[in-house]
Design an enzyme around this catalytic site. Structure first.
Site, PDB file in Angstrom:
ATOM      1  N   ASP A   1      38.290  54.910  43.666  1.00  0.00           N
ATOM      2  CA  ASP A   1      37.671  53.954  44.592  1.00  0.00           C
ATOM      3  C   ASP A   1      36.444  53.327  43.926  1.00  0.00           C
ATOM      4  O   ASP A   1      35.885  53.894  42.993  1.00  0.00           O
ATOM      5  CB  ASP A   1      37.282  54.671  45.898  1.00  0.00           C
ATOM      6  CG  ASP A   1      37.068  53.688  47.049  1.00  0.00           C
ATOM      7  OD1 ASP A   1      37.473  52.509  46.928  1.00  0.00           O
ATOM      8  OD2 ASP A   1      36.510  54.095  48.089  1.00  0.00           O
ATOM      9  N   GLU A   2      36.052  52.171  44.420  1.00  0.00           N
ATOM     10  CA  GLU A   2      34.906  51.421  43.863  1.00  0.00           C
ATOM     11  C   GLU A   2      35.125  51.149  42.373  1.00  0.00           C
ATOM     12  O   GLU A   2      34.193  51.250  41.562  1.00  0.00           O
ATOM     13  CB  GLU A   2      33.585  52.183  44.090  1.00  0.00           C
ATOM     14  CG  GLU A   2      33.296  52.503  45.545  1.00  0.00           C
ATOM     15  CD  GLU A   2      33.064  51.295  46.432  1.00  0.00           C
ATOM     16  OE1 GLU A   2      32.842  50.181  45.889  1.00  0.00           O
ATOM     17  OE2 GLU A   2      33.139  51.439  47.665  1.00  0.00           O
ATOM     18  N   VAL A   3      36.339  50.787  42.029  1.00  0.00           N
ATOM     19  CA  VAL A   3      36.713  50.633  40.607  1.00  0.00           C
ATOM     20  C   VAL A   3      36.015  49.432  39.959  1.00  0.00           C
ATOM     21  O   VAL A   3      35.875  49.380  38.737  1.00  0.00           O
ATOM     22  CB  VAL A   3      38.266  50.560  40.475  1.00  0.00           C
ATOM     23  CG1 VAL A   3      38.815  49.227  40.946  1.00  0.00           C
ATOM     24  CG2 VAL A   3      38.715  50.875  39.059  1.00  0.00           C
TER      25      VAL A   3
ATOM     26  N   CYS B   1      34.433  34.345  56.047  1.00  0.00           N
ATOM     27  CA  CYS B   1      35.557  33.490  55.628  1.00  0.00           C
ATOM     28  C   CYS B   1      35.041  32.444  54.638  1.00  0.00           C
ATOM     29  O   CYS B   1      33.837  32.347  54.407  1.00  0.00           O
ATOM     30  CB  CYS B   1      36.161  32.814  56.857  1.00  0.00           C
ATOM     31  SG  CYS B   1      35.016  31.656  57.624  1.00  0.00           S
TER      32      CYS B   1
ATOM     33  N   HIS C   1      32.311  30.012  56.013  1.00  0.00           N
ATOM     34  CA  HIS C   1      30.959  30.541  56.199  1.00  0.00           C
ATOM     35  C   HIS C   1      30.362  31.126  54.922  1.00  0.00           C
ATOM     36  O   HIS C   1      29.199  31.492  54.899  1.00  0.00           O
ATOM     37  CB  HIS C   1      30.948  31.545  57.356  1.00  0.00           C
ATOM     38  CG  HIS C   1      31.133  30.865  58.671  1.00  0.00           C
ATOM     39  ND1 HIS C   1      32.272  30.997  59.431  1.00  0.00           N
ATOM     40  CD2 HIS C   1      30.342  29.957  59.311  1.00  0.00           C
ATOM     41  CE1 HIS C   1      32.163  30.216  60.497  1.00  0.00           C
ATOM     42  NE2 HIS C   1      31.010  29.585  60.458  1.00  0.00           N
TER      43      HIS C   1
HETATM   44 MG    MG Z   1      35.360  51.025  50.236  1.00  0.00          MG
END
Ligand code: MG
Ligand code: ADP
Length: 180
Positions: free
Chosen positions: A85-87, A174, A177
């Site tokens: 995760d958080e690669v 989006c 914005h």
């Molecule tokens: Mg995350």
């Protein structure tokens, strides 16, 4: 067969949620799975991968691709499945490591931000997306209008690509914005 799965998208898109879902399903495959995350992400915990809504699983926290490989080689039993995760926070070496592991018939699941707060590709994500077998691009909900959000907008005045934070520092927005 080895495989690279990339889960990409902005903050709050459910990348960690999806990574946890895939990892939890591996219980039924009788394959060993190990989860890593980058040490920059200390937002909720150092020993767990945690979603913004509180789901969590155990993980090993590492600083570099080399650090990840050393930890992997130090495990008593070699895992068939490796999740990261958080690669986006890793150095470019993560790309060849992920590729090598897939060539060794490992299933690799990585999750990360595809764009930084400026809307530019984040770290090794473009390369990882290019070499993936499978890409899942998730969207969050725009905090301003409720449309699909692709971007992570920084709400505090601070330069530098890396500012680890959550609700106080970033909102998902989006395209409309983000450009304003
Ligand atoms: Mg995350
Ligand atoms: P990511 O890893 O992509 O940052 P997480 O998996 O940690 O996301 O968290 C996803 C969860 O965040 C959602 O299921 C939802 O409960 C929560 N959430 C908070 N803000 C938003 C938002 N703007 N859009 C969608 N989900 C949000």
């Amino acid at each position: 067969m080895g495989k690279i799965e990339v889960i990409a998208g902005p903050m709050y898109a459910g990348k960690t949620e999806e990574l946890i879902r895939r990892v939890r399903r591996t219980i039924y495959t009788k394959q060993k799975c190990v989860v890593f995350k980058h040490s920059f992400d200390t937002r909720y915990s150092c020993e767990n991968v945690v979603t913004h809504d509180g789901q969590k699983i155990d993980c090993i926290t590492v600083k570099t691709a080399d650090d990840l490989l050393k930890n992997l080689n130090g495990l008593a039993e070699a895992p068939e499945i490796i999740a990261i995760d958080e690669v986006q926070f890793f150095d470019e070496d993560i790309v060849s490591l992920v590729s090598d592991l897939a060539n060794q018939r490992k299933r690799i699941i990585v999750a990360g931000l595809d764009m930084d707060y400026k809307g530019l590709p984040f770290g090794p994500m473009p390369q990882l997306l290019a070499i993936a077998n499978e890409v899942t691009k998730l969207r969050a909900v725009c905090s301003i209008c409720g449309a699909d959000a692709l971007f992570s907008k920084r709400t505090v005045d601070c330069d530098g690509t890396i500012l680890v934070g959550a609700k106080d520092e970033y909102i998902a927005v989006c395209r409309e914005h983000f450009k304003n």
